[in-house]
Design a protein around this motif. Structure first.
Motif, mmCIF file in Angstrom:
data_model
loop_
_atom_site.group_PDB
_atom_site.id
_atom_site.type_symbol
_atom_site.label_atom_id
_atom_site.label_comp_id
_atom_site.label_asym_id
_atom_site.label_seq_id
_atom_site.Cartn_x
_atom_site.Cartn_y
_atom_site.Cartn_z
ATOM 1 N N SER A 170 0.799 -1.220 0.000
ATOM 2 C CA SER A 170 0.000 0.000 0.000
ATOM 3 C C SER A 170 0.836 1.276 0.000
ATOM 4 O O SER A 170 0.286 2.357 -0.053
ATOM 5 N N LEU A 171 2.154 1.165 0.049
ATOM 6 C CA LEU A 171 3.009 2.357 0.076
ATOM 7 C C LEU A 171 3.277 2.879 -1.336
ATOM 8 O O LEU A 171 2.880 2.274 -2.337
ATOM 9 N N GLN A 172 3.994 3.993 -1.400
ATOM 10 C CA GLN A 172 4.331 4.600 -2.678
ATOM 11 C C GLN A 172 5.273 3.671 -3.458
ATOM 12 O O GLN A 172 6.053 2.931 -2.867
ATOM 13 N N ALA A 229 9.058 -0.928 -3.620
ATOM 14 C CA ALA A 229 10.001 -1.868 -4.220
ATOM 15 C C ALA A 229 11.114 -2.227 -3.236
ATOM 16 O O ALA A 229 11.481 -3.396 -3.090
ATOM 17 N N VAL A 230 11.641 -1.229 -2.553
ATOM 18 C CA VAL A 230 12.728 -1.466 -1.602
ATOM 19 C C VAL A 230 12.235 -2.341 -0.449
ATOM 20 O O VAL A 230 12.892 -3.313 -0.061
ATOM 21 N N LEU A 231 11.060 -1.996 0.083
ATOM 22 C CA LEU A 231 10.550 -2.758 1.226
ATOM 23 C C LEU A 231 10.189 -4.186 0.839
ATOM 24 O O LEU A 231 10.425 -5.115 1.621
#
Length: 153
Positions: free
Chosen positions: A7-9, A14-16
């Motif tokens: 749900s993040l930007q 992608a990093v997470l």
């Protein structure tokens, strides 16, 4: 954690997600290693070799993983707190909306009642005409409406 990362930007997501895959892979590797070490069929020599050669590496990896796990747990707790706060805000907003709708309903009822009263007042001169045979006309109706229905004598 997957749902929150999705749900993040996009640039953060992608990093997470990559870190999350890495953590899951590490966890699976540790689980399989644990099963292998804990099995009743493994021999003592293999255990000794593993413990002696990899003790320093295992300690540093374990500390590193513990730190990452603690950070992830902290982020998860913060996210849970944000969700609880958002839910509380949503409930307060819903209560406020219900209150506003109730007020609007009461105001509507007052306006409808006032409209009915004005309509009845406008019919009074016509009804007097039917009873007395006299009609005071449109000017008298306007005057009665402006004065709140009272005649000035």
């Amino acid at each position: 954690m997957d749902l929150e990362a999705i749900s993040l930007q996009p640039n953060v997501k992608a990093v997470l997600l990559a870190k999350l895959r890495e953590y899951k892979s590490d966890l699976n590797n540790l689980k399989s290693e644990h099963k292998r070490l804990a099995s009743a069929n493994s021999n003592q020599a293999a255990r000794d070799d593993l413990l002696e050669s990899g003790m320093a590496d295992a300690m540093s990896v374990s500390a590193n993983q513990r730190g990452r796990l603690m950070m992830s747990t902290e982020r998860l707790n913060e996210s849970s707190d944000r969700i609880k706060e958002s839910r509380r805000t949503m409930l307060e907003t819903e209560e406020l909306g219900v209150s506003i709708l109730q007020d609007l309903h009461q105001q509507r009822q007052s306006l409808l009642h006032a409209n009915d009263t004005v309509f009845l007042l406008l019919k009074v001169p016509y009804r007097l005409h039917l009873l007395t045979g006299k009609f005071e006309g449109k000017d008298e109706r306007k005057r009665l409406t402006r004065k709140g229905g009272r005649k000035n004598k």
